[in-house]
Enzyme design. Structure first.
Site, PDB file in Angstrom:
ATOM      1  N   ASP A 126       0.905  -1.186   0.288  1.00  0.00           N
ATOM      2  CA  ASP A 126      -0.165  -0.414   0.018  1.00  0.00           C
ATOM      3  C   ASP A 126       0.948   1.495   0.104  1.00  0.00           C
ATOM      4  O   ASP A 126       0.604   1.940  -0.664  1.00  0.00           O
ATOM      5  CB  ASP A 126      -1.147  -0.296   0.962  1.00  0.00           C
ATOM      6  CG  ASP A 126      -1.878  -0.579   1.074  1.00  0.00           C
ATOM      7  OD1 ASP A 126      -2.162  -1.336  -0.138  1.00  0.00           O
ATOM      8  OD2 ASP A 126      -3.047  -0.989   1.571  1.00  0.00           O
ATOM      9  N   SER A 179      -6.360  -7.544   8.373  1.00  0.00           N
ATOM     10  CA  SER A 179      -5.519  -6.097   8.557  1.00  0.00           C
ATOM     11  C   SER A 179      -4.900  -6.494   9.876  1.00  0.00           C
ATOM     12  O   SER A 179      -5.471  -6.827  10.941  1.00  0.00           O
ATOM     13  CB  SER A 179      -6.124  -5.568   8.664  1.00  0.00           C
ATOM     14  OG  SER A 179      -5.746  -3.753   8.072  1.00  0.00           O
TER      15      SER A 179
END
Length: 401
Positions: free
Chosen positions: A18, A180
């Site tokens: 990311d 996550s």
């Protein structure tokens, strides 16, 4: 500040997919120079590979810093002096790391003459608030770029396609966690996958720092923690640095199945969120700190601390570490710890932390008074007037009914 005015940006960079995408996106979208900042906060992963990844994208100024001791000494310990828990359960492992990251982002921006800072927090979570409020408190005119609030890469598929188009390495580690995660010295948090449904129990395989209490040793582990002015300084007689204190307690707690939590919390942005947390060292430290305070703090001082703690916890959770109200409360909390020194003996056993004993050179516990043997200090007859005076308003009200 418009895009054309931004010439240099400091990015909070993990080295993962990311933030690697964000680094490239900033270069393309803003036509600016990117400075990366990667912090070792005790997440348990090698961070040096972030350097090679940043260099591969043409990044010249790369900051990689070991901040574990600073994190423990200046952030975790002050928070634990207050016995801080958010909504009765959460030990704020993610929340307390954000002000340190925000501080370094701003400092690096000042050192490098950057026009803006950037982060990879999404537009739905708390971290965007924590990073940005912290940055604005320290550098009021700093410009913040939050790509998740600007770009159209709003799905995993779009992110992967962008990475492939721009030759950004896509990590496909075998056995990679489907959750996550946010990890640091104090905790690991888990979100996503089956735990998005608050009715479903997390898989046992999810937990990384703790064994199941069912699989923990059948014999207790007994430890002693020494405190000086509210902070832990030694374990089993061995003096340790702040970070080593937390690391040691993490190992001891994890081996005994201590520190798991599964909760639904109220995010600052307004939604409820289910998360699972592992905070083995913090769970032990909280129990031990309350134990040493129980014999060294005056009753009303202890009660006052308990009354302000939820407000203090909310301030940290919502991202206001650098606010005047947090600093005011911290001064009060720190003042209360002046005589909070001594040792606490604990039993760690199958997910439980039990106090076995506590002693202090500053102890306010007097066995003679507590057992009523000291007639000079405590006259039983005095209790009658004490009770009647405290009951006076109730007797008056009862008489009117």
């Amino acid at each position: 500040m418009n895009k054309a005015q931004i010439k240099k940006v400091v990015l909070a960079y993990s080295g993962g997919l990311d933030t690697s995408i964000i680094a490239k996106w900033l270069q393309d979208e803003y036509q600016c120079e990117v400075v990366t900042f990667t912090a070792d906060l005790g997440q348990g992963e090698e961070i040096e590979p972030a350097r090679a990844k940043a260099q591969a994208m043409g990044i010249k100024q790369i900051y990689i810093e070991d901040l574990r001791e600073t994190f423990a000494k200046d952030y975790i310990f002050p928070m634990f002096r207050a016995n801080t828990i958010y909504e009765g359960e959460y030990l704020l492992g993610t929340s307390i790391a954000r002000p340190l990251i925000a501080k370094r982002l701003v400092e690096i921006a000042q050192e490098t003459g950057a026009d803006a800072i950037s982060h990879g927090a999404t537009g739905k979570g708390n971290d965007q608030v924590r990073f940005e409020i912290g940055a604005y408190a320290l550098m009021p005119n700093i410009h913040v770029i939050a790509p998740w609030r600007e770009w159209d890469l709003m799905s995993r598929e779009k992110l992967m396609a962008y990475a492939a188009e721009h030759n950004i390495p896509i990590e496909t580690k075998k056995g990679k966690s489907p959750y996550s995660k946010d990890a640091n010295l104090l905790h690991i948090s888990y979100e996503g996958n089956e735990i998005e449904d608050p009715a479903v129990a997390p898989n046992e395989e999810m937990w990384e720092r703790t064994v199941s209490p069912k699989a923990a040793p059948d014999e207790e582990t007994v430890i002693t923690i020494r405190f000086e002015k509210g902070d832990p300084v030694a374990i089993n007689g061995q003096a340790l640095s702040p970070a080593r204190i937390i690391e040691t307690l993490n190992k001891l707690g994890g081996d005994n199945g201590i520190g798991r939590d599964d909760l639904v919390e109220n995010r600052f942005v307004g939604m409820k969120s289910r998360g699972c947390y592992e905070t083995p060292g913090g769970t032990i430290l909280l129990k031990a700190h309350r134990a040493i305070e129980s014999i060294t703090l005056d009753r009303e001082a202890a009660h006052l601390k308990d009354e302000i703690m939820p407000r203090y916890a909310k301030i940290i959770y919502n991202g206001f570490w650098w606010s005047p109200e947090r600093e005011m409360l911290q001064a009060l909390i720190d003042k209360s710890q002046a005589r909070v020194s001594g040792e606490v003996r604990l039993s760690l056993y199958k997910g439980n932390v039990m106090v076995l004993g506590r002693e202090s050179e500053n102890s306010l516990f007097d066995s003679a008074i507590a057992s009523f043997d000291d007639e000079l200090a405590y006259d039983h007859k005095d209790a009658e007037g004490f009770i009647k005076l405290n009951a006076l308003r109730l007797r008056i009200a009862a008489g009117k009914r």
